[in-house]
Write an enzyme that holds these catalytic residues in place. Structure first.
Site, PDB file in Angstrom:
ATOM      1  N   GLU A  89      -7.824  -5.222   0.016  1.00  0.00           N
ATOM      2  CA  GLU A  89      -8.401  -6.027  -1.067  1.00  0.00           C
ATOM      3  C   GLU A  89      -8.372  -7.520  -0.770  1.00  0.00           C
ATOM      4  OE1 GLU A  89      -9.970  -4.455  -3.057  1.00  0.00           O
ATOM      5  OE2 GLU A  89      -8.915  -2.854  -4.099  1.00  0.00           O
ATOM      6  N   HIS A 149       0.851  -1.198   0.000  1.00  0.00           N
ATOM      7  CA  HIS A 149       0.000   0.000   0.000  1.00  0.00           C
ATOM      8  C   HIS A 149       0.876   1.234   0.000  1.00  0.00           C
ATOM      9  CE1 HIS A 149      -3.174   2.830   1.113  1.00  0.00           C
ATOM     10  NE2 HIS A 149      -3.992   1.921   0.631  1.00  0.00           N
TER      11      HIS A 149
HETATM   12  N1  ACO Z   1       3.885  -7.666  -4.707  1.00  0.00           N
HETATM   13  C1  ACO Z   1       5.212  -7.668  -5.006  1.00  0.00           C
HETATM   14  N2  ACO Z   1       5.975  -6.562  -4.947  1.00  0.00           N
HETATM   15  C2  ACO Z   1       5.384  -5.417  -4.581  1.00  0.00           C
HETATM   16  C3  ACO Z   1       4.033  -5.361  -4.267  1.00  0.00           C
HETATM   17  C4  ACO Z   1       3.269  -6.544  -4.329  1.00  0.00           C
HETATM   18  N3  ACO Z   1       1.988  -6.562  -4.048  1.00  0.00           N
HETATM   19  N4  ACO Z   1       3.714  -4.096  -3.959  1.00  0.00           N
HETATM   20  C5  ACO Z   1       4.849  -3.370  -4.079  1.00  0.00           C
HETATM   21  N5  ACO Z   1       5.858  -4.183  -4.473  1.00  0.00           N
HETATM   22  C6  ACO Z   1       7.252  -3.821  -4.682  1.00  0.00           C
HETATM   23  C7  ACO Z   1       7.446  -3.107  -6.017  1.00  0.00           C
HETATM   24  O1  ACO Z   1       7.730  -4.022  -7.045  1.00  0.00           O
HETATM   25  C8  ACO Z   1       8.619  -2.208  -5.689  1.00  0.00           C
HETATM   26  O2  ACO Z   1       9.782  -2.992  -5.716  1.00  0.00           O
HETATM   27  P1  ACO Z   1      11.128  -2.427  -6.371  1.00  0.00           P
HETATM   28  O3  ACO Z   1      11.447  -1.163  -5.646  1.00  0.00           O
HETATM   29  O4  ACO Z   1      12.105  -3.535  -6.154  1.00  0.00           O
HETATM   30  O5  ACO Z   1      10.819  -2.168  -7.817  1.00  0.00           O
HETATM   31  C9  ACO Z   1       8.387  -1.832  -4.239  1.00  0.00           C
HETATM   32  O6  ACO Z   1       7.610  -2.889  -3.679  1.00  0.00           O
HETATM   33  C10 ACO Z   1       7.634  -0.522  -4.066  1.00  0.00           C
HETATM   34  O7  ACO Z   1       6.488  -0.568  -4.894  1.00  0.00           O
HETATM   35  P2  ACO Z   1       5.749   0.734  -5.417  1.00  0.00           P
HETATM   36  O8  ACO Z   1       4.979   0.378  -6.647  1.00  0.00           O
HETATM   37  O9  ACO Z   1       6.717   1.869  -5.492  1.00  0.00           O
HETATM   38  O10 ACO Z   1       4.776   1.048  -4.241  1.00  0.00           O
HETATM   39  P3  ACO Z   1       3.520   1.982  -4.381  1.00  0.00           P
HETATM   40  O11 ACO Z   1       3.352   2.640  -3.087  1.00  0.00           O
HETATM   41  O12 ACO Z   1       3.605   2.863  -5.567  1.00  0.00           O
HETATM   42  O13 ACO Z   1       2.381   0.918  -4.709  1.00  0.00           O
HETATM   43  C11 ACO Z   1       0.518  -0.506  -4.651  1.00  0.00           C
HETATM   44  C12 ACO Z   1       1.323   0.571  -3.895  1.00  0.00           C
HETATM   45  C13 ACO Z   1       0.168   0.033  -6.038  1.00  0.00           C
HETATM   46  C14 ACO Z   1      -0.760  -0.815  -3.888  1.00  0.00           C
HETATM   47  C15 ACO Z   1       1.387  -1.766  -4.773  1.00  0.00           C
HETATM   48  O14 ACO Z   1       1.752  -2.225  -3.486  1.00  0.00           O
HETATM   49  C16 ACO Z   1       0.725  -2.906  -5.576  1.00  0.00           C
HETATM   50  O15 ACO Z   1       0.833  -2.900  -6.795  1.00  0.00           O
HETATM   51  N6  ACO Z   1       0.032  -3.876  -4.894  1.00  0.00           N
HETATM   52  C17 ACO Z   1      -0.639  -4.948  -5.584  1.00  0.00           C
HETATM   53  C18 ACO Z   1      -1.991  -4.472  -6.100  1.00  0.00           C
HETATM   54  C19 ACO Z   1      -3.012  -4.243  -4.971  1.00  0.00           C
HETATM   55  O16 ACO Z   1      -3.111  -5.016  -4.036  1.00  0.00           O
HETATM   56  N7  ACO Z   1      -3.769  -3.138  -5.128  1.00  0.00           N
HETATM   57  C20 ACO Z   1      -4.796  -2.740  -4.155  1.00  0.00           C
HETATM   58  C21 ACO Z   1      -4.339  -1.582  -3.324  1.00  0.00           C
HETATM   59  S1  ACO Z   1      -5.473  -1.183  -2.034  1.00  0.00           S
HETATM   60  C22 ACO Z   1      -6.576  -0.040  -2.707  1.00  0.00           C
HETATM   61  O17 ACO Z   1      -6.268   0.753  -3.529  1.00  0.00           O
HETATM   62  C23 ACO Z   1      -7.956  -0.049  -2.260  1.00  0.00           C
END
Ligand code: ACO
Length: 380
Positions: free
Chosen positions: A317, A259
């Site tokens: 989620e 998140h």
């Molecule tokens: N699985 C694996 N790796 C992840 C995940 C995940 N669920 N979430 C983040 N990471 C990793 C990224 O690959 C990144 O790694 P890196 O730096 O080695 O490239 C690092 O963690 C940081 O990720 P960001 O994308 O910069 O984090 P951000 O804060 O932008 O993203 C998000 C948050 C979009 C929710 C992300 O965690 C994600 O894609 N999760 C999966 C989708 C999901 O569950 N969405 C629902 C969100 S809740 C809502 O909106 C109601």
């Protein structure tokens, strides 16, 4: 005309940028705390009816008994859809359009109700969402939509219109807990979209249609379907580690984890996990609940291994998927059902934005060339 740049600092994803003051909700990602109009989510979600929560957001206080009766009646009176909306849903179902897209298109047709008054639009939007989604869910199954029942509350009537039977009190409580939990969540992407649109002095229906577009994406509201698919694909706790490791090795994201704000466990996941446990007690989903807990634990441990220092925890989620599955909803209805809750928050933010409005208009930093000379078409 040249723009006056007040800041040249580029903040990708607007992370950490404060775009508004709000009395609606407070998200503390370090403490893992969510406050909704003064109430910790743990206090509000399991006790309030959805109508009470919406009234709280729209009026900044809980209703008394008479106000609640009037509010429920005002919503119940606006549940029917215009014929053109139903026609559109039939066309969409014939083409197997995704339910969230059908909801977005149908929400646009609510302009046909003719009300320009923001209060009327707000009530119509809130009241119509369950009718639209239930009608569409039935059309996709080849069944006719059912008429709403005015004596049922917002959540109970949604379940009735979907399944054609009066829902159990446990199911109604489970759904209300869910809707209350997701009703508002700070300056998330869809809420920001709604505020940008209303800040141009556009109308509520336009703001909500735009917000639905933002909600649809898997990085926002579109994750619960894939999260549940993942649990089903794993099927048995013994497969969890191998399956999840493979995904992470392939650079894939685990849906339902991570998140932007929460760096400890999302408090909404906590509330929904407890609600799912209560709802599933003694029914056939108990085994699925246990499996989900095991998948969660393995996923969090592996995320710490593969993404050290990122603090990737379970988000809302993951348990949304489980709870809505327990209510017999199909996965394509998960994101639209999220919208049944969140539309109340979008509207509350629009009202708040209108009170002290200033058009939301950030800036960009131009990084392209500035010295191109024109080549006539025949010479290109
Ligand atoms: N699985 C694996 N790796 C992840 C995940 C995940 N669920 N979430 C983040 N990471 C990793 C990224 O690959 C990144 O790694 P890196 O730096 O080695 O490239 C690092 O963690 C940081 O990720 P960001 O994308 O910069 O984090 P951000 O804060 O932008 O993203 C998000 C948050 C979009 C929710 C992300 O965690 C994600 O894609 N999760 C999966 C989708 C999901 O569950 N969405 C629902 C969100 S809740 C809502 O909106 C109601």
């Amino acid at each position: 005309m040249t723009e006056t740049l007040t800041s040249t600092k580029l903040v990708t994803g607007l992370e950490g940028v404060v775009a508004a003051e709000t009395r609606l909700s407070s998200v503390d990602g370090q403490a893992g705390e969510l406050i909704i109009a003064g109430f910790p989510v743990e206090e509000l979600a399991g006790q309030a009816t959805f109508e009470e929560t919406v009234y709280l957001l729209w009026h900044d206080r809980l209703p008394d008994a008479q106000e609640l009766i009037s509010f429920r009646a005002a919503l119940a009176a606006r549940r029917d859809l215009p014929p053109a909306t139903l026609d559109l849903l039939r066309t969409a179902a014939a083409q197997r359009v995704a339910a969230i897209d059908a909801l977005r298109m149908a929400a646009g047709t609510l302009s046909l109700q003719g009300a320009d008054d923001p209060e009327q639009q707000a009530l119509t939007l809130l009241a119509s969402f369950p009718t639209i989604i239930a009608a569409y869910g039935r059309l996709l199954q080849g069944e006719e939509p059912l008429a709403p029942r005015p004596e049922l509350g917002h959540a109970a009537n949604y379940l009735f219109m979907l399944f054609g039977r009066t829902p159990s009190p446990e199911h109604v409580r489970g759904l209300e807990t869910y809707l209350n939990t997701v009703v508002d969540h700070g300056m998330n992407a869809s809420t920001f979209t709604a505020r940008v649109i209303i800040s141009t002095q556009s109308d509520l229906i336009s703001a909500v249609v735009g917000a639905l577009g933002a909600l649809k994406g898997p990085l926002h509201g579109g994750a619960p379907g894939p999260a549940l698919d993942m649990v089903f694909e794993i099927g048995d706790a013994a497969n969890a580690e191998r399956y999840l490791r493979r995904k992470l090795e392939q650079g894939e994201r685990l849906m339902g984890f991570g998140h932007r704000i929460y760096k400890v466990r999302d408090p909404r996941a906590e509330v929904l996990s407890a609600a799912a446990a209560r709802m599933f007690q003694g029914n056939g989903h108990q085994a699925l609940y246990q499996l989900s807990r095991q998948v969660e634990q393995t996923a969090v441990a592996l995320l710490a291994e593969y993404k050290p220092g990122r603090n990737l925890q379970t988000n809302v989620e993951f348990y949304t998927a489980l709870l809505l599955h327990g209510l017999d909803l199909t996965t394509d209805l998960f994101t639209p059902t999220f919208a049944i809750g969140r539309v109340a928050g979008w509207i509350a933010h629009c009202f708040e934005q209108q009170q002290l409005n200033r058009i939301i208009r950030p800036q960009s930093v131009y990084v392209g060339p500035k010295d191109r000379s024109w080549t006539p078409l025949r010479a290109r």
